[in-house]
Enzyme design. Structure first.
Site, PDB file in Angstrom:
ATOM      1  CG  HIS A 251      39.086  47.562  49.170  1.00  0.00           C
ATOM      2  ND1 HIS A 251      40.441  47.325  49.464  1.00  0.00           N
ATOM      3  CD2 HIS A 251      38.497  46.921  49.895  1.00  0.00           C
ATOM      4  CE1 HIS A 251      40.308  46.306  50.171  1.00  0.00           C
ATOM      5  NE2 HIS A 251      39.128  45.943  50.623  1.00  0.00           N
ATOM      6  CD  GLU A 309      31.580  45.399  53.870  1.00  0.00           C
ATOM      7  OE1 GLU A 309      30.876  44.453  54.194  1.00  0.00           O
ATOM      8  OE2 GLU A 309      31.954  45.810  55.021  1.00  0.00           O
TER       9      GLU A 309
HETATM   10  N1  COA Z   1      32.566  57.670  48.651  1.00  0.00           N
HETATM   11  C1  COA Z   1      33.196  59.015  48.612  1.00  0.00           C
HETATM   12  N2  COA Z   1      34.524  59.300  48.482  1.00  0.00           N
HETATM   13  C2  COA Z   1      35.252  58.198  48.855  1.00  0.00           C
HETATM   14  C3  COA Z   1      34.784  56.980  48.903  1.00  0.00           C
HETATM   15  C4  COA Z   1      33.511  56.634  48.911  1.00  0.00           C
HETATM   16  N3  COA Z   1      33.022  55.592  49.201  1.00  0.00           N
HETATM   17  N4  COA Z   1      36.109  56.170  49.214  1.00  0.00           N
HETATM   18  C5  COA Z   1      37.073  57.037  49.031  1.00  0.00           C
HETATM   19  N5  COA Z   1      36.599  58.396  48.791  1.00  0.00           N
HETATM   20  C6  COA Z   1      37.548  59.350  48.871  1.00  0.00           C
HETATM   21  C7  COA Z   1      38.040  59.958  49.955  1.00  0.00           C
HETATM   22  O1  COA Z   1      37.449  60.649  50.782  1.00  0.00           O
HETATM   23  C8  COA Z   1      39.281  60.609  49.380  1.00  0.00           C
HETATM   24  O2  COA Z   1      39.279  61.941  48.963  1.00  0.00           O
HETATM   25  P1  COA Z   1      40.241  63.155  49.550  1.00  0.00           P
HETATM   26  O3  COA Z   1      41.561  62.546  48.756  1.00  0.00           O
HETATM   27  O4  COA Z   1      39.390  64.108  49.030  1.00  0.00           O
HETATM   28  O5  COA Z   1      40.499  62.878  50.967  1.00  0.00           O
HETATM   29  C9  COA Z   1      39.814  59.803  48.248  1.00  0.00           C
HETATM   30  O6  COA Z   1      38.624  59.146  47.704  1.00  0.00           O
HETATM   31  C10 COA Z   1      40.625  58.650  48.445  1.00  0.00           C
HETATM   32  O7  COA Z   1      40.410  57.664  49.031  1.00  0.00           O
HETATM   33  P2  COA Z   1      41.334  56.594  49.437  1.00  0.00           P
HETATM   34  O8  COA Z   1      42.628  56.864  49.937  1.00  0.00           O
HETATM   35  O9  COA Z   1      41.130  55.690  48.349  1.00  0.00           O
HETATM   36  O10 COA Z   1      40.473  55.871  50.783  1.00  0.00           O
HETATM   37  P3  COA Z   1      40.902  54.785  51.957  1.00  0.00           P
HETATM   38  O11 COA Z   1      41.861  53.918  51.233  1.00  0.00           O
HETATM   39  O12 COA Z   1      41.365  55.619  53.212  1.00  0.00           O
HETATM   40  O13 COA Z   1      39.568  54.397  52.388  1.00  0.00           O
HETATM   41  C11 COA Z   1      37.610  52.961  52.462  1.00  0.00           C
HETATM   42  C12 COA Z   1      39.331  53.206  51.984  1.00  0.00           C
HETATM   43  C13 COA Z   1      37.186  51.652  52.142  1.00  0.00           C
HETATM   44  C14 COA Z   1      37.714  53.350  53.885  1.00  0.00           C
HETATM   45  C15 COA Z   1      36.831  54.191  51.403  1.00  0.00           C
HETATM   46  O14 COA Z   1      36.832  53.966  50.080  1.00  0.00           O
HETATM   47  C16 COA Z   1      35.413  54.163  52.312  1.00  0.00           C
HETATM   48  O15 COA Z   1      35.224  54.901  52.976  1.00  0.00           O
HETATM   49  N6  COA Z   1      34.571  53.641  51.684  1.00  0.00           N
HETATM   50  C17 COA Z   1      33.114  53.619  52.176  1.00  0.00           C
HETATM   51  C18 COA Z   1      32.993  52.741  53.242  1.00  0.00           C
HETATM   52  C19 COA Z   1      32.910  51.162  52.946  1.00  0.00           C
HETATM   53  O16 COA Z   1      32.447  50.802  51.903  1.00  0.00           O
HETATM   54  N7  COA Z   1      33.853  50.342  53.758  1.00  0.00           N
HETATM   55  C20 COA Z   1      33.903  48.837  53.172  1.00  0.00           C
HETATM   56  C21 COA Z   1      35.302  48.437  52.935  1.00  0.00           C
HETATM   57  S1  COA Z   1      35.644  46.969  52.277  1.00  0.00           S
END
Ligand code: COA
Length: 362
Positions: A251, A309
């Site tokens: 998140h 989710e």
């Molecule tokens: N699975 C695998 N890797 C993940 C991840 C996941 N669900 N969520 C974050 N990461 C990774 C990112 O790729 C990033 O890696 P990097 O540093 O090597 O590029 C690292 O963790 C940090 O990511 P972060 O900055 O915390 O993510 P964000 O704030 O840009 O994204 C989300 C937040 C929700 C978009 C992301 O966690 C995600 O895509 N989750 C899956 C989709 C989802 O469940 N969406 C519903 C949200 S309520």
């Protein structure tokens, strides 16, 4: 000195709001002074509508008035179905919603517009689902609550009390969540002086994306693909090795487990009359644990935990909402929050207009 680019707008405060507060470090969500756990445990959708739009929990007569207004507006939305053109032919429910809701006209009366928009989403979503299955749309029932009527419009038969309570819990849980992407979009549209229907159509477009509201369907696909709890670790490792994200994990704001995940997990367990969890719930818990462990190894210190989710998928499936409608059901609740934010933004009366930095050729 040049202002650094706030890519993703992390930590940018774009508004003051009385609607909800997300504390990502403590894992706390407060909606108009109530914790999300309280709301999920004790409220109905009509309660939340009154709370969000009027600022306080409705009493019995106000709750009944809201229920009746929503019921009447669902019938109005149902009568619109033949005039929605190809809206309901869309391949996915969110495209159908975006196109169908755009057929509404804003009246200019915010109370009227909020009710019409909130009523239209479950009617259009259910009609889309039934059209895809080759079934006729089910007429709304004016005697029902919003949650009960949605379930009835989906299946064509009277839902059980447990299903209604489970859906009410979900609708209360996701009604608002700070300055999330779709809420920001709705507020940006409202800030231009545009109308409420336009703001909500734009917000639906934002919610459609898998990084925002589009994840719960894929969470169930993941649980299906894993199939057996013993295969969870291997399956998740392969996904991560292929560079894919685990849906329902991580998140932007929370650095602990999303409090809504716990509230929805509890609501899913309650559906089983407080005794045994379903196979799905057991499976989800194993997958969550494994995903958490693997993500911790790959991103130590980032604390990527289950988000809303993850257990949305389990709960909505259990109450009988088809997975193709998960995001549309999210919209059926969040529209209440969007409308409240549109009203709040109008009070601010200032155009939202950030900057970009030009890095192309001069
Ligand atoms: N699975 C695998 N890797 C993940 C991840 C996941 N669900 N969520 C974050 N990461 C990774 C990112 O790729 C990033 O890696 P990097 O540093 O090597 O590029 C690292 O963790 C940090 O990511 P972060 O900055 O915390 O993510 P964000 O704030 O840009 O994204 C989300 C937040 C929700 C978009 C992301 O966690 C995600 O895509 N989750 C899956 C989709 C989802 O469940 N969406 C519903 C949200 S309520």
């Amino acid at each position: 000195m040049r202002t650094p680019t706030a890519s993703g707008l992390d930590d940018v405060v774009a508004a003051e709001t009385v609607l909800s507060d997300v504390d990502g470090e403590a894992g706390q969500l407060v909606i108009r002074g109530h914790t999300v756990e309280q709301l999920v445990a004790t409220s109905t959708f009509e309660d939340i509508v009154g709370l969000m739009w009027n600022g306080a929990m409705p009493g019995a007569s106000e709750r009944e008035a809201l229920r009746a207004s929503l019921a009447r507006a669902r019938q109005d939305a149902f009568r619109m179905l033949p005039s929605l053109g190809g809206g309901l032919d869309a391949p996915d429910a969110m495209s159908a919603l975006r196109t169908s809701v755009a057929h509404l006209w804003a009246t200019g009366d915010p109370r009227e517009d909020r009710i019409r928009l909130t009523a239209a989403i479950p009617v259009f979503g259910a009609a889309w689902h039934r059209a895809k299955a080759g079934q006729p749309a089910v007429k709304p029932d004016a005697t029902r609550t919003h949650a009960a009527d949605y379930l009835q419009m989906l299946s064509g038969s009277a839902p059980e009390a447990g299903q209604i309570a489970g859906l009410d819990a979900y609708l209360c849980c996701v009604v608002d969540h700070g300055m999330n992407a779709s809420t920001f979009v709705a507020r940006a549209v409202a800030s231009t002086g545009s109308d409420m229907v336009s703001a909500i159509v734009a917000a639906i477009g934002a919610l459609k994306g898998p990084l925002h509201g589009g994840a719960p369907g894929p969470v169930l696909d993941m649980l299906d693909a894993i199939g057996d709890p013993d295969r969870a670790r291997g399956w998740l490792e392969a996904e991560l090795a292929a560079g894919r994200r685990i849906m329902g994990m991580g998140h932007r704001i929370y650095r602990v487990r999303d409090p809504r995940a716990a509230a929805l997990e509890r609501a899913a367990a309650n559906l089983e009359h407080g005794s045994t969890a379903t196979d799905r719930l057991i499976m989800a818990r194993v997958v969550e644990r494994e995903a958490e462990r693997l993500l911790m190894e790959r991103h130590p210190g980032r604390n990527l935990r289950a988000n809303v989710e993850f257990y949305t998928a389990v709960l909505l499936e259990a109450v009988g909402v088809p997975r193709t409608l998960f995001s549309a059901t999210f919209a059926a609740s969040r529209v209440v929050g969007w409308c409240a934010h549109v009203d709040e933004q109008r009070q601010v009366g200032r155009l939202i207009r950030p900057k970009s930095r030009y890095v192309g050729p001069m």
